[in-house]
Motif scaffolding. Structure first.
Motif, PDB file in Angstrom:
ATOM      1  N   TRP A 101      -1.632   6.975  -7.508  1.00 48.01           N
ATOM      2  CA  TRP A 101      -1.790   8.003  -6.481  1.00 48.01           C
ATOM      3  C   TRP A 101      -1.928   9.397  -7.069  1.00 48.01           C
ATOM      4  O   TRP A 101      -2.341  10.322  -6.373  1.00 48.01           O
ATOM      5  CB  TRP A 101      -0.620   7.927  -5.494  1.00 48.01           C
ATOM      6  CG  TRP A 101      -0.534   6.576  -4.869  1.00 48.01           C
ATOM      7  CD1 TRP A 101      -1.583   5.831  -4.384  1.00 48.01           C
ATOM      8  CD2 TRP A 101       0.633   5.774  -4.694  1.00 48.01           C
ATOM      9  NE1 TRP A 101      -1.132   4.623  -3.912  1.00 48.01           N
ATOM     10  CE2 TRP A 101       0.228   4.547  -4.082  1.00 48.01           C
ATOM     11  CE3 TRP A 101       1.979   5.953  -4.975  1.00 48.01           C
ATOM     12  CZ2 TRP A 101       1.121   3.544  -3.763  1.00 48.01           C
ATOM     13  CZ3 TRP A 101       2.884   4.949  -4.661  1.00 48.01           C
ATOM     14  CH2 TRP A 101       2.449   3.750  -4.067  1.00 48.01           C
TER      15      TRP A 101
ATOM     16  N   TYR B   5      -1.246   7.408   9.575  1.00 49.13           N
ATOM     17  CA  TYR B   5      -1.888   7.288   8.266  1.00 49.13           C
ATOM     18  C   TYR B   5      -2.280   5.840   7.996  1.00 49.13           C
ATOM     19  O   TYR B   5      -1.474   4.921   8.165  1.00 49.13           O
ATOM     20  CB  TYR B   5      -0.942   7.765   7.160  1.00 49.13           C
ATOM     21  CG  TYR B   5      -1.509   7.588   5.767  1.00 49.13           C
ATOM     22  CD1 TYR B   5      -2.535   8.398   5.299  1.00 49.13           C
ATOM     23  CD2 TYR B   5      -1.019   6.598   4.927  1.00 49.13           C
ATOM     24  CE1 TYR B   5      -3.055   8.242   4.023  1.00 49.13           C
ATOM     25  CE2 TYR B   5      -1.536   6.429   3.644  1.00 49.13           C
ATOM     26  CZ  TYR B   5      -2.558   7.252   3.209  1.00 49.13           C
ATOM     27  OH  TYR B   5      -3.076   7.088   1.945  1.00 49.13           O
TER      28      TYR B   5
ATOM     29  N   SER C 288      -3.756   3.571   4.925  1.00 48.71           N
ATOM     30  CA  SER C 288      -4.041   3.582   3.490  1.00 48.71           C
ATOM     31  C   SER C 288      -5.462   3.101   3.221  1.00 48.71           C
ATOM     32  O   SER C 288      -5.868   2.047   3.710  1.00 48.71           O
ATOM     33  CB  SER C 288      -3.051   2.675   2.751  1.00 48.71           C
ATOM     34  OG  SER C 288      -3.457   2.530   1.398  1.00 48.71           O
TER      35      SER C 288
ATOM     36  N   PRO D 159       0.809  -1.216   0.000  1.00 47.80           N
ATOM     37  CA  PRO D 159       0.000   0.000   0.000  1.00 47.80           C
ATOM     38  C   PRO D 159       0.845   1.270   0.000  1.00 47.80           C
ATOM     39  O   PRO D 159       2.070   1.221   0.149  1.00 47.80           O
ATOM     40  CB  PRO D 159      -0.796  -0.125   1.300  1.00 47.80           C
ATOM     41  CG  PRO D 159       0.105  -0.903   2.197  1.00 47.80           C
ATOM     42  CD  PRO D 159       0.798  -1.893   1.299  1.00 47.80           C
ATOM     43  N   ASP D 160       0.182   2.382  -0.149  1.00 44.75           N
ATOM     44  CA  ASP D 160       0.866   3.663  -0.129  1.00 44.75           C
ATOM     45  C   ASP D 160       1.147   4.108   1.297  1.00 44.75           C
ATOM     46  O   ASP D 160       0.483   3.678   2.246  1.00 44.75           O
ATOM     47  CB  ASP D 160       0.028   4.736  -0.834  1.00 44.75           C
ATOM     48  CG  ASP D 160      -1.367   4.865  -0.237  1.00 44.75           C
ATOM     49  OD1 ASP D 160      -2.102   3.864  -0.265  1.00 44.75           O
ATOM     50  OD2 ASP D 160      -1.717   5.953   0.265  1.00 44.75           O
TER      51      ASP D 160
ATOM     52  N   LEU E 283       2.237  10.886  -1.314  1.00 46.86           N
ATOM     53  CA  LEU E 283       1.868   9.480  -1.336  1.00 46.86           C
ATOM     54  C   LEU E 283       2.906   8.730  -2.151  1.00 46.86           C
ATOM     55  O   LEU E 283       3.098   8.993  -3.342  1.00 46.86           O
ATOM     56  CB  LEU E 283       0.484   9.302  -1.976  1.00 46.86           C
ATOM     57  CG  LEU E 283      -0.705   9.853  -1.198  1.00 46.86           C
ATOM     58  CD1 LEU E 283      -2.000   9.606  -1.961  1.00 46.86           C
ATOM     59  CD2 LEU E 283      -0.788   9.227   0.199  1.00 46.86           C
TER      60      LEU E 283
ATOM     61  N   SER F  65      -3.948  -2.775  -3.418  1.00 44.77           N
ATOM     62  CA  SER F  65      -2.504  -2.645  -3.644  1.00 44.77           C
ATOM     63  C   SER F  65      -1.862  -3.996  -3.955  1.00 44.77           C
ATOM     64  O   SER F  65      -0.835  -4.365  -3.406  1.00 44.77           O
ATOM     65  CB  SER F  65      -1.833  -2.013  -2.425  1.00 44.77           C
ATOM     66  OG  SER F  65      -2.064  -2.769  -1.255  1.00 44.77           O
TER      67      SER F  65
END
Length: 276
Positions: free
Chosen positions: A155, A220, A222, A123-124, A196, A228
């Motif tokens: 993103w 954070y 995601s 994931p980001d 991101l 992802s």
């Protein structure tokens, strides 16, 4: 900064080379005949980089070497570095055999290339200045600020969509860079407030060099973890690579080989990155 990121294995260069000759419909036959598989990478450590000596280094090359061994294919891996947004055009035009990097297997991209099964989840992450002085913990916190990512990623659209949801007059000033280390440089320089980027690349870079002046926003989460899913990608015409690779990779997952590769490259907790 550039030198620091080079030490972290994040040096991106733009290059293309011709891939194996033969029919794009049978990559496995081409690899066997040419005793080589040419992969494209945007030099994303720890997933896939090119060393100073030209060697393919990282998790994806290690996975491919184990696959070739188990498939009893006598072939070496040649890695070609290029910007991320050049990967799909290069495999589509057969300048490379395979995208051997971290790339999401999206429905839109599947119209252009053929994907294997998911090989890892990635994931980001939201990267901010060290110490997070602006208290940025979500993309919404970038409203009225400068947000960034790099070319070819999903993103870009995520940031634009988030900007459209901002209050009037407080849109995100979205910047799109060629490489991940350019993004980090401008966060450190104060030209970008948050970005991101690939969570594993950011974490790996920070482990390798804690003095980069950036950090992952700790709170954070995601929203795209389920999306992802990363896979290997070949020319859309190929009919042989995925069907050969997939069952072997299943066995590698089952016997713990993939987990050992992730552990070797410092990806922890390992379960976070294994296919779901």
């Amino acid at each position: 900064m550039s030198a620091s990121l080079a030490v972290a294995g994040l040096v991106a260069t733009s290059a293309c080379s011709s891939s194996s000759s033969g029919s794009p419909e049978d990559l496995i036959a081409n690899i066997k005949a040419n005793k080589q598989v040419t992969i494209g990478t945007s030099n994303d450590a720890p997933w896939s980089t090119v060393s100073d000596s030209g060697e393919a280094v990282g998790i994806v090359p290690d996975i491919l070497r184990e696959f070739l061994k188990r498939a009893d294919i006598d072939a070496t891996i040649k890695s070609t570095a290029m910007p991320f947004d050049s990967l799909i055009p290069s495999v589509s035009s057969s300048r490379i055999d395979l995208i051997g990097d971290a790339i999401f297997a999206t429905e839109e991209r599947a119209k252009q290339v053929s994907f294997t099964r998911t090989i890892f989840v990635n994931p980001d992450g939201l990267v901010v200045r060290e110490g997070n002085p602006d208290k940025i913990e979500s993309v919404a916190d970038l409203c009225g600020r400068v947000g960034a990512t790099y070319k070819g990623t999903t993103w870009v659209e995520d940031l634009k969509a988030a900007s459209a949801r901002c209050p009037n007059g407080e849109a995100i000033d979205v910047k799109v860079y060629s490489t991940i280390f350019e993004v980090m440089q401008d966060i450190t320089a104060g030209r970008v407030d948050g970005a991101l980027i690939d969570a594993s690349l950011a974490a790996y870079a920070l482990v390798q060099n804690p003095g980069l002046g950036v950090q992952l926003a700790p709170d954070y989460v995601s929203p795209t973890v389920d999306k992802s899913q990363n896979a290997l990608a070949t020319n859309k015409a190929d009919k042989t690579f995925a069907s050969t690779f997939n069952p072997i990779y299943e066995a590698m997952l089952a016997d713990g080989t993939v987990a050992k590769i992730f552990d070797h490259w410092g990806l922890k907790p390992i379960d976070q990155f294994l296919p779901k």
